[in-house]
Design a protein around this motif. Sequence first.
Motif, short mmCIF file in Angstrom:
data_model
loop_
_atom_site.label_atom_id
_atom_site.label_comp_id
_atom_site.label_asym_id
_atom_site.label_seq_id
_atom_site.Cartn_x
_atom_site.Cartn_y
_atom_site.Cartn_z
N GLU A 27 0.86 -1.19 0.00
CA GLU A 27 0.00 0.00 0.00
C GLU A 27 0.88 1.23 0.00
OE1 GLU A 27 -3.23 -0.32 -0.43
OE2 GLU A 27 -2.95 -2.49 -0.32
N ALA A 32 -0.13 -0.25 -6.23
CA ALA A 32 -0.27 -1.03 -4.99
C ALA A 32 -1.25 -2.18 -5.19
CB ALA A 32 -0.73 -0.14 -3.85
N GLY A 33 -0.93 -3.33 -4.60
CA GLY A 33 -1.80 -4.49 -4.67
C GLY A 33 -1.55 -5.39 -5.86
N LYS A 104 3.92 -6.57 0.34
CA LYS A 104 2.77 -6.93 1.17
C LYS A 104 2.69 -8.45 1.34
CE LYS A 104 -2.24 -6.21 1.27
NZ LYS A 104 -3.35 -5.58 0.58
#
Length: 134
Positions: A27, A32-33, A104
């Motif tokens: 994030e 992001a992701g 992440k």
Amino acid sequence: MAKKMLLVAAAALIDADGRVLICQRPEGKQLAGLWEFPGGKVEPGETPEACLIRELDEELGISVTQACLAPFVFASHEYEAFHLLMPLYLLRRWSGTIVAKEHKALAWVKPSKLGDYPMPPADAPLVAWLRDLI
């Protein structure tokens, strides 16, 4: 007007079961992701191989020698603000235990299943090459 060229080196780490490591962008970062191959921006005066040795240590905590980095294919993708050129290296040997230091999440994925993970536009075309090779 010509866009700035950004050189990024990436690695497809391949384990003994023929799975490829992909990393989920954290994030707060651009894209992001999405899932990507580990690597990063080549610094001024740095070779793509030296960049990968540095980045794989910083991102995953592993040691890699240049002799184990096998040039494979490259991506050339135009983003809105810059043009990205990304050589992808194959890597089957490293030392140390892989840990997500900056991402992440991490996933070991069979090449036939890589398409199930959303990737940045520059990474996605590389999946077909990996599927055909492994």
